[in-house]
Design a protein around this motif. Structure first.
Motif, PDB file in Angstrom:
ATOM      1  N   MET A   1       0.847  -1.180   0.000  1.00 45.81           N
ATOM      2  CA  MET A   1       0.000   0.000   0.000  1.00 45.81           C
ATOM      3  C   MET A   1       0.886   1.234   0.000  1.00 45.81           C
ATOM      4  SD  MET A   1      -2.981   1.264   2.630  1.00 45.81           S
ATOM      5  CE  MET A   1      -2.050   1.496   4.112  1.00 45.81           C
ATOM      6  N   GLY A   2       0.531   2.208  -0.824  1.00 46.38           N
ATOM      7  CA  GLY A   2       1.266   3.463  -0.862  1.00 46.38           C
ATOM      8  C   GLY A   2       0.824   4.385   0.261  1.00 46.38           C
ATOM      9  N   GLN A   3       1.540   5.459   0.394  1.00 46.15           N
ATOM     10  CA  GLN A   3       1.242   6.447   1.417  1.00 46.15           C
ATOM     11  C   GLN A   3      -0.062   7.160   1.105  1.00 46.15           C
ATOM     12  OE1 GLN A   3       4.592   8.753   2.900  1.00 46.15           O
ATOM     13  NE2 GLN A   3       3.386  10.604   2.588  1.00 46.15           N
ATOM     14  N   VAL A   4      -0.880   7.391   2.129  1.00 46.84           N
ATOM     15  CA  VAL A   4      -2.138   8.119   1.978  1.00 46.84           C
ATOM     16  C   VAL A   4      -2.048   9.397   2.795  1.00 46.84           C
ATOM     17  CG1 VAL A   4      -4.639   8.075   2.363  1.00 46.84           C
ATOM     18  CG2 VAL A   4      -3.445   5.995   1.619  1.00 46.84           C
ATOM     19  N   ASN A   5      -2.294  10.520   2.151  1.00 45.59           N
ATOM     20  CA  ASN A   5      -2.331  11.815   2.820  1.00 45.59           C
ATOM     21  C   ASN A   5      -3.721  12.404   2.662  1.00 45.59           C
ATOM     22  OD1 ASN A   5       0.521  12.251   3.644  1.00 45.59           O
ATOM     23  ND2 ASN A   5       0.859  12.031   1.454  1.00 45.59           N
ATOM     24  N   THR A   6      -4.072  13.284   3.601  1.00 49.97           N
ATOM     25  CA  THR A   6      -5.363  13.946   3.515  1.00 49.97           C
ATOM     26  C   THR A   6      -5.245  15.373   4.019  1.00 49.97           C
ATOM     27  OG1 THR A   6      -7.732  13.699   3.977  1.00 49.97           O
ATOM     28  CG2 THR A   6      -6.238  13.258   5.805  1.00 49.97           C
ATOM     29  N   HIS A   7      -6.132  16.218   3.538  1.00 48.48           N
ATOM     30  CA  HIS A   7      -6.194  17.607   3.988  1.00 48.48           C
ATOM     31  C   HIS A   7      -7.003  17.653   5.281  1.00 48.48           C
ATOM     32  CE1 HIS A   7      -5.990  21.927   3.420  1.00 48.48           C
ATOM     33  NE2 HIS A   7      -7.243  21.990   3.827  1.00 48.48           N
ATOM     34  N   ILE A   8      -6.506  18.367   6.289  1.00 45.26           N
ATOM     35  CA  ILE A   8      -7.218  18.490   7.555  1.00 45.26           C
ATOM     36  C   ILE A   8      -7.440  19.956   7.894  1.00 45.26           C
ATOM     37  CG2 ILE A   8      -6.392  16.294   8.507  1.00 45.26           C
ATOM     38  CD1 ILE A   8      -4.332  17.946  10.167  1.00 45.26           C
ATOM     39  N   LYS A   9      -8.525  20.193   8.618  1.00 45.90           N
ATOM     40  CA  LYS A   9      -8.794  21.496   9.214  1.00 45.90           C
ATOM     41  C   LYS A   9      -8.909  21.259  10.712  1.00 45.90           C
ATOM     42  CE  LYS A   9     -11.506  23.119   5.265  1.00 45.90           C
ATOM     43  NZ  LYS A   9     -12.838  23.619   4.829  1.00 45.90           N
ATOM     44  N   GLU A  32      -5.171  24.892   8.597  1.00 47.76           N
ATOM     45  CA  GLU A  32      -5.347  23.814   7.630  1.00 47.76           C
ATOM     46  C   GLU A  32      -3.965  23.265   7.324  1.00 47.76           C
ATOM     47  OE1 GLU A  32      -7.863  24.560   4.259  1.00 47.76           O
ATOM     48  OE2 GLU A  32      -9.053  26.023   5.378  1.00 47.76           O
ATOM     49  N   ALA A  33      -3.898  21.952   7.110  1.00 46.88           N
ATOM     50  CA  ALA A  33      -2.608  21.311   6.855  1.00 46.88           C
ATOM     51  C   ALA A  33      -2.834  19.976   6.160  1.00 46.88           C
ATOM     52  CB  ALA A  33      -1.866  21.103   8.174  1.00 46.88           C
ATOM     53  N   GLU A  34      -1.757  19.346   5.779  1.00 53.23           N
ATOM     54  CA  GLU A  34      -1.788  17.989   5.252  1.00 53.23           C
ATOM     55  C   GLU A  34      -1.401  17.043   6.381  1.00 53.23           C
ATOM     56  OE1 GLU A  34      -2.780  16.945   2.104  1.00 53.23           O
ATOM     57  OE2 GLU A  34      -3.436  19.035   2.081  1.00 53.23           O
ATOM     58  N   ALA A  35      -1.956  15.833   6.333  1.00 56.98           N
ATOM     59  CA  ALA A  35      -1.636  14.837   7.346  1.00 56.98           C
ATOM     60  C   ALA A  35      -1.486  13.477   6.685  1.00 56.98           C
ATOM     61  CB  ALA A  35      -2.724  14.782   8.408  1.00 56.98           C
ATOM     62  N   LEU A  36      -0.609  12.687   7.244  1.00 55.94           N
ATOM     63  CA  LEU A  36      -0.428  11.304   6.832  1.00 55.94           C
ATOM     64  C   LEU A  36      -1.509  10.468   7.507  1.00 55.94           C
ATOM     65  CD1 LEU A  36       1.364   9.023   5.569  1.00 55.94           C
ATOM     66  CD2 LEU A  36       2.572   8.987   7.775  1.00 55.94           C
ATOM     67  N   VAL A  37      -2.157   9.604   6.753  1.00 54.48           N
ATOM     68  CA  VAL A  37      -3.126   8.666   7.320  1.00 54.48           C
ATOM     69  C   VAL A  37      -2.352   7.400   7.646  1.00 54.48           C
ATOM     70  CG1 VAL A  37      -5.207   7.323   6.904  1.00 54.48           C
ATOM     71  CG2 VAL A  37      -5.016   9.660   5.994  1.00 54.48           C
ATOM     72  N   ASP A  38      -2.361   7.024   8.932  1.00 53.26           N
ATOM     73  CA  ASP A  38      -1.580   5.867   9.372  1.00 53.26           C
ATOM     74  C   ASP A  38      -2.465   4.966  10.218  1.00 53.26           C
ATOM     75  OD1 ASP A  38       0.174   4.022  10.424  1.00 53.26           O
ATOM     76  OD2 ASP A  38       1.658   5.498  11.065  1.00 53.26           O
ATOM     77  N   ILE A 103      -0.332  13.318  11.806  1.00 50.66           N
ATOM     78  CA  ILE A 103      -0.780  11.940  11.569  1.00 50.66           C
ATOM     79  C   ILE A 103      -2.212  11.754  12.058  1.00 50.66           C
ATOM     80  CG2 ILE A 103      -0.394   9.499  12.103  1.00 50.66           C
ATOM     81  CD1 ILE A 103       2.587  10.261  12.583  1.00 50.66           C
ATOM     82  N   VAL A 104      -3.043  11.186  11.192  1.00 51.86           N
ATOM     83  CA  VAL A 104      -4.394  10.783  11.557  1.00 51.86           C
ATOM     84  C   VAL A 104      -4.343   9.279  11.784  1.00 51.86           C
ATOM     85  CG1 VAL A 104      -6.809  10.637  10.836  1.00 51.86           C
ATOM     86  CG2 VAL A 104      -5.421  12.622  10.177  1.00 51.86           C
ATOM     87  N   GLY A 105      -4.570   8.862  13.035  1.00 47.35           N
ATOM     88  CA  GLY A 105      -4.520   7.450  13.386  1.00 47.35           C
ATOM     89  C   GLY A 105      -5.891   6.797  13.356  1.00 47.35           C
ATOM     90  N   ARG A 120      -6.389   3.350  -4.539  1.00 48.21           N
ATOM     91  CA  ARG A 120      -6.419   4.743  -5.012  1.00 48.21           C
ATOM     92  C   ARG A 120      -5.662   5.688  -4.085  1.00 48.21           C
ATOM     93  NH1 ARG A 120     -12.740   4.916  -6.447  1.00 48.21           N
ATOM     94  NH2 ARG A 120     -12.728   3.329  -8.048  1.00 48.21           N
ATOM     95  N   ARG A 121      -5.153   5.130  -2.973  1.00 47.48           N
ATOM     96  CA  ARG A 121      -4.381   5.903  -1.994  1.00 47.48           C
ATOM     97  C   ARG A 121      -5.152   7.128  -1.519  1.00 47.48           C
ATOM     98  NH1 ARG A 121       1.380   6.498  -4.560  1.00 47.48           N
ATOM     99  NH2 ARG A 121       1.361   8.160  -3.052  1.00 47.48           N
ATOM    100  N   ARG A 122      -6.360   6.870  -0.987  1.00 44.35           N
ATOM    101  CA  ARG A 122      -7.181   7.970  -0.482  1.00 44.35           C
ATOM    102  C   ARG A 122      -8.136   7.434   0.588  1.00 44.35           C
ATOM    103  NH1 ARG A 122     -12.249   8.919  -4.360  1.00 44.35           N
ATOM    104  NH2 ARG A 122     -12.687   6.739  -4.764  1.00 44.35           N
ATOM    105  N   LEU A 123      -8.786   8.367   1.288  1.00 38.77           N
ATOM    106  CA  LEU A 123      -9.825   8.009   2.248  1.00 38.77           C
ATOM    107  C   LEU A 123     -11.160   7.958   1.537  1.00 38.77           C
ATOM    108  CD1 LEU A 123      -9.017  10.175   5.395  1.00 38.77           C
ATOM    109  CD2 LEU A 123      -8.640   7.734   5.068  1.00 38.77           C
ATOM    110  N   ILE A 124     -11.983   6.988   1.934  1.00 40.55           N
ATOM    111  CA  ILE A 124     -13.338   6.880   1.397  1.00 40.55           C
ATOM    112  C   ILE A 124     -14.304   6.663   2.557  1.00 40.55           C
ATOM    113  CG2 ILE A 124     -12.601   6.003  -0.853  1.00 40.55           C
ATOM    114  CD1 ILE A 124     -13.495   3.173   0.136  1.00 40.55           C
TER     115      ILE A 124
END
Length: 137
Positions: A1-9, A32-38, A103-105, A120-124
């Motif tokens: 699985m590749g790295q998944v990042n998401t935009h956070i507020k 607002e920032a970017e975060a790694l989904v782990d 990091i979003v755990g 797709r390396r994203r959150l759904i």
């Protein structure tokens, strides 16, 4: 699985509460920032510079195990309102150094009912809940 990042507020929860009570005229401190989904991480982790920008208060210390199998003491800070793609919840923040990503755990993912789509390396939205976000209310 590749790295998944998401935009956070994120917004300081105490500021939001004070605004709601009419005790604060200024808007809540937010960012607002970017975060790694782990999914191997448990909590919600923010860089030290973002913790400072939001004006969060230290609450307690916790011991975390790193990927190098070392124990590290980290500070837990007062809660924030975390929003990911329109879904939000309140979470305490564990501070990490600025050399690490936000990091979003697993706990925030489960509470907000997101799952990782590794292809797709994203959150759904959780496909088991066809009528939208799961809520216990």
């Amino acid at each position: 699985m590749g790295q998944v990042n998401t935009h956070i507020k994120v917004a300081n929860w105490l500021d939001l509460e004070k605004v709601a009570l009419g005790e604060r005229a200024e808007p809540p401190r937010a960012a607002e920032a970017e975060a790694l989904v782990d999914t191997g991480a448990v909590r919600f982790y923010l860089r030290a510079s973002l913790v400072k920008q939001l004006g969060l208060r230290p609450i307690r210390k916790v011991t975390s195990r790193t990927m190098a199998d070392m124990n590290v003491e980290r500070t837990v800070f007062s809660p924030v309102d975390l929003e990911i793609q329109g879904r939000s919840g309140t979470f305490e923040v564990v501070e990490v150094p600025d050399t690490l990503p936000n990091i979003v755990g697993q706990i925030p993912l489960e509470q907000l009912d997101w799952v990782v789509d590794p292809g797709r390396r994203r959150l759904i939205p959780n496909p088991e809940h066809k009528h939208g976000e799961l809520c216990d209310d």
